[in-house]
Design an enzyme around this catalytic site. Structure first.
Site, PDB file in Angstrom:
ATOM      1  N   ASP A  12       0.850  -1.188   0.000  1.00 33.32           N
ATOM      2  CA  ASP A  12       0.000   0.000   0.000  1.00 33.32           C
ATOM      3  C   ASP A  12       0.886   1.238   0.000  1.00 33.32           C
ATOM      4  OD1 ASP A  12      -2.340   1.403  -0.070  1.00 33.32           O
ATOM      5  OD2 ASP A  12      -2.773   1.205   2.062  1.00 33.32           O
ATOM      6  N   TYR A  20       1.208   5.700  -0.534  1.00 32.17           N
ATOM      7  CA  TYR A  20       0.784   6.907   0.186  1.00 32.17           C
ATOM      8  C   TYR A  20       0.881   8.034  -0.844  1.00 32.17           C
ATOM      9  CZ  TYR A  20       0.816   9.613   4.669  1.00 32.17           C
ATOM     10  OH  TYR A  20       0.532  10.406   5.757  1.00 32.17           O
ATOM     11  N   HIS A  74      -3.500  13.879   0.903  1.00 28.86           N
ATOM     12  CA  HIS A  74      -3.688  13.019   2.081  1.00 28.86           C
ATOM     13  C   HIS A  74      -2.460  13.120   2.997  1.00 28.86           C
ATOM     14  CE1 HIS A  74      -4.864   9.551   4.488  1.00 28.86           C
ATOM     15  NE2 HIS A  74      -3.733   8.927   4.192  1.00 28.86           N
ATOM     16  N   ARG A 100       2.228  16.724  12.724  1.00 27.04           N
ATOM     17  CA  ARG A 100       3.394  17.604  12.811  1.00 27.04           C
ATOM     18  C   ARG A 100       3.052  18.950  12.184  1.00 27.04           C
ATOM     19  NH1 ARG A 100       4.841  12.933  10.384  1.00 27.04           N
ATOM     20  NH2 ARG A 100       4.469  14.005   8.432  1.00 27.04           N
ATOM     21  N   GLU A 154     -10.601   3.909   4.041  1.00 23.84           N
ATOM     22  CA  GLU A 154      -9.708   4.668   3.165  1.00 23.84           C
ATOM     23  C   GLU A 154     -10.095   4.374   1.730  1.00 23.84           C
ATOM     24  OE1 GLU A 154      -5.653   5.721   5.566  1.00 23.84           O
ATOM     25  OE2 GLU A 154      -5.572   3.928   4.344  1.00 23.84           O
ATOM     26  N   GLU A 191      -9.370   4.017  -1.866  1.00 24.24           N
ATOM     27  CA  GLU A 191      -8.137   3.788  -2.624  1.00 24.24           C
ATOM     28  C   GLU A 191      -8.433   3.086  -3.940  1.00 24.24           C
ATOM     29  OE1 GLU A 191      -4.858   2.174  -0.465  1.00 24.24           O
ATOM     30  OE2 GLU A 191      -5.385   3.215   1.400  1.00 24.24           O
ATOM     31  N   ASP A 213      -9.023   0.338   2.468  1.00 15.88           N
ATOM     32  CA  ASP A 213      -7.987  -0.014   3.438  1.00 15.88           C
ATOM     33  C   ASP A 213      -8.495   0.383   4.830  1.00 15.88           C
ATOM     34  OD1 ASP A 213      -5.566  -0.620   4.653  1.00 15.88           O
ATOM     35  OD2 ASP A 213      -4.668   1.318   4.141  1.00 15.88           O
ATOM     36  N   ARG A 239      -7.671   3.963  13.659  1.00 15.12           N
ATOM     37  CA  ARG A 239      -6.786   5.124  13.871  1.00 15.12           C
ATOM     38  C   ARG A 239      -6.182   5.156  15.270  1.00 15.12           C
ATOM     39  NH1 ARG A 239      -5.732   6.032   8.740  1.00 15.12           N
ATOM     40  NH2 ARG A 239      -7.533   6.725   7.550  1.00 15.12           N
ATOM     41  N   GLN A 273      -3.465   2.675  15.268  1.00 18.10           N
ATOM     42  CA  GLN A 273      -2.415   3.163  14.377  1.00 18.10           C
ATOM     43  C   GLN A 273      -1.553   4.228  15.050  1.00 18.10           C
ATOM     44  OE1 GLN A 273      -4.028   4.707  10.702  1.00 18.10           O
ATOM     45  NE2 GLN A 273      -2.022   5.164   9.817  1.00 18.10           N
ATOM     46  N   TYR A 294       2.412   3.127  15.259  1.00 18.81           N
ATOM     47  CA  TYR A 294       3.011   3.346  13.942  1.00 18.81           C
ATOM     48  C   TYR A 294       4.483   3.760  13.952  1.00 18.81           C
ATOM     49  CZ  TYR A 294       3.121   8.502  13.616  1.00 18.81           C
ATOM     50  OH  TYR A 294       3.414   9.823  13.788  1.00 18.81           O
ATOM     51  N   LYS A 300      -4.136  -1.953  10.352  1.00 17.21           N
ATOM     52  CA  LYS A 300      -4.651  -2.098   9.001  1.00 17.21           C
ATOM     53  C   LYS A 300      -4.751  -3.549   8.550  1.00 17.21           C
ATOM     54  CE  LYS A 300      -3.088   2.463   7.519  1.00 17.21           C
ATOM     55  NZ  LYS A 300      -4.144   2.979   6.634  1.00 17.21           N
ATOM     56  N   THR A 350      -8.916  -5.798   4.472  1.00 15.16           N
ATOM     57  CA  THR A 350      -8.873  -4.864   3.342  1.00 15.16           C
ATOM     58  C   THR A 350      -9.890  -5.368   2.331  1.00 15.16           C
ATOM     59  OG1 THR A 350      -6.506  -4.546   3.711  1.00 15.16           O
ATOM     60  CG2 THR A 350      -7.387  -3.791   1.603  1.00 15.16           C
ATOM     61  N   THR A 398      -4.797   6.476   0.248  1.00 14.26           N
ATOM     62  CA  THR A 398      -6.036   7.265   0.234  1.00 14.26           C
ATOM     63  C   THR A 398      -5.976   8.337  -0.851  1.00 14.26           C
ATOM     64  OG1 THR A 398      -6.165   6.895   2.605  1.00 14.26           O
ATOM     65  CG2 THR A 398      -7.571   8.619   1.697  1.00 14.26           C
ATOM     66  N   GLU A 428      -9.498  12.585   7.852  1.00 15.08           N
ATOM     67  CA  GLU A 428      -9.373  13.906   7.246  1.00 15.08           C
ATOM     68  C   GLU A 428     -10.695  14.672   7.258  1.00 15.08           C
ATOM     69  OE1 GLU A 428      -6.836  13.948   3.442  1.00 15.08           O
ATOM     70  OE2 GLU A 428      -7.216  11.826   3.806  1.00 15.08           O
TER      71      GLU A 428
HETATM   72 MN    MN Z   1      -4.025   3.051   3.011  1.00 13.55          MN
END
Ligand code: MN
Length: 441
Positions: free
Chosen positions: A140, A142, A147, A156, A211, A213, A245, A249, A252, A256, A265, A269, A372, A386
């Site tokens: 997968d 990104y 996103h 951040r 997600e 995708e 996906d 959260r 995650q 992560y 995840k 799927t 995503t 989001e």
């Molecule tokens: Mn994904």
């Protein structure tokens, strides 16, 4: 562009439902999938046409293919698409060309074709779709910069986009064993969650998300140690499907760092059952992602005229939601996300070339997902993380309910279709999943 008679915008089929304006499966599409008749365990390779499925092996048994298309049809006598995927584009194109001929209403032999083929057509209501391929590996990416920027700015605020983003396609190795076909219910996962203080707890996820995708299925693989050059990458891509996906959260966020997503995840799927071939998508190609003048050029192994001139597709993708209360009150499903594949910063060919650039071997049926597919606008955000900005801006639904993340009984349906002025719409079908309560602790 590699356009032929199969793409002709005026072509019609003697299967009446294939000519309906709102079908996902006009004769220009001809996507591949694997189906079983209701009540029968045997799996067969099929091609969607209108609201029917054409049993490819049954057509082959009637002697309707010859030469290269017969060799391709022979590969469809197995219960998955892997053998067909391994044959490569000339075989896929030949099979597509012959099936298009057989289903066309204005062919001089249309009447005979119809007589021979009608017994090979099954209403889609009488079949159950299976996972289309034995997916050995799933990666997968990104690839949406929107996103990545949105998620990054939550984590951040000072540096939303990390300095590597515009140079290297970011991805991770996903889990192939838990890929399920559309319609399979999704059990809410349990996992380790840290609530901001004290020790972490093990509990049912309270921040379950979807997600939106797009998946790319690999055709012929590459030998270990032999990268696929960017200008040949498209020939290693069989087709596309929708991918959800599912993501926990809360799990995650705790797990992560430093190695990326893991159990947040890997619990499930979902993929759509019909694989729309790159051949079918040829007319909907468009130039690769726009780069701002300050953006770096891709390194040479990720760059080329194909990437720039026709690297991506005008492929609209959407996520829709119903809740149990909405279904109870017969309230129509509501669209949460509407985006487009061309919003991605990297093209499918770049993802495949990058994946093999270290010598990693891909195999027929491997799944590469885009990540995503968020776009620059609010309504094009492709997940609840989001859309509700981490749950701080809940969505209000027509039922009066609010959603920050998915609740039990919520059903998410992904849809996708390619559009181009003067051409029929070709669709990806749907990718659906309803959330079941977590299993008892
Ligand atoms: Mn994904």
């Amino acid at each position: 562009l590699r356009l032929d008679a199969t793409h002709h915008p005026d072509a019609l089929s003697w299967v009446p439902s294939a000519n309906a304006a709102d079908t996902d499966f006009p004769i220009q599409n001809l996507p591949f999938g694997v189906f079983s008749r209701v009540g029968d365990d045997k799996s067969h390779v099929g091609i969607a046409i209108g609201n029917h499925v054409l049993d490819v092996a049954a057509c082959h048994a009637r002697g309707l293919f010859s030469g290269r298309s017969a060799r391709a049809a022979e590969a469809c006598t197995t219960p998955s698409l892997n053998a067909l995927m391994a044959l490569g584009r000339p075989a896929w194109t030949a099979l597509r060309g012959r099936v298009s001929e057989l289903l066309r209403s204005n062919h001089r032999d249309a009447r005979t074709h119809r007589q021979f083929l009608e017994p090979c057509l099954i209403p889609q209501g009488q079949v159950e779709m299976r996972t289309p391929a034995d997916i050995g590996d799933f990666s997968d990416f990104y690839a949406s910069i929107h996103h990545a920027t949105n998620v990054g700015s939550m984590l951040r605020p000072d540096q939303p986009l990390l300095p590597n983003y515009k140079h290297v396609p970011i991805g991770y190795h996903g889990r192939a064993s838990s890929i399920v076909v559309s319609g399979t219910p999704i059990r809410r996962p349990r996992g380790q969650v840290w609530r901001g203080e004290g020790p972490p707890v093990f509990q049912a996820s309270t921040r379950l998300d979807y997600e939106l995708e797009v998946g790319f299925l690999v055709g012929p693989g590459n030998a270990l140690g032999e990268p696929v050059p960017i200008d040949r990458a498209d020939d290693h891509l069989f087709g596309v499907c929708l991918v959800n996906d599912w993501s926990a959260r809360d799990v995650q966020q705790w797990e992560y760092q430093p190695l990326g997503p893991f159990l947040a995840k890997s619990f499930a799927t979902s993929i759509s059952p019909w694989i729309v071939t790159l051949d079918a998508l040829e007319p909907y190609r468009m130039p690769g992602p726009e780069r701002r003048s300050a953006d770096p050029d891709p390194l040479p192994y990720l760059d080329g005229p194909n990437v720039r001139l026709s690297g991506t597709f005008d492929l609209q993708v959407e996520a829709w939601l119903t809740t149990a209360a909405m279904r109870e009150a017969s309230i129509a499903q509501v669209r949460l996300s509407a985006s487009n594949l061309h919003n991605l910063y990297w093209t499918p060919a770049q993802l495949l070339a990058h994946h093999t650039s270290n010598g990693c071997n891909l195999r027929p049926g491997d799944l590469l997902a885009s990540g995503t597919v968020s776009g620059p606008t609010r309504d094009s955000r492709g997940c609840l993380l989001e859309l509700t900005w981490r749950g701080t801006e809940p969505l209000r639904l027509p039922s009066g309910e609010e959603r920050r993340f998915l609740e039990d009984g919520d059903e998410v349906t992904l849809r996708g279709y390619a559009v181009r002025e003067g051409r029929p719409r070709i669709g990806l079908g749907e990718c659906r999943g309803v959330i079941l309560p977590a299993s008892p602790a």
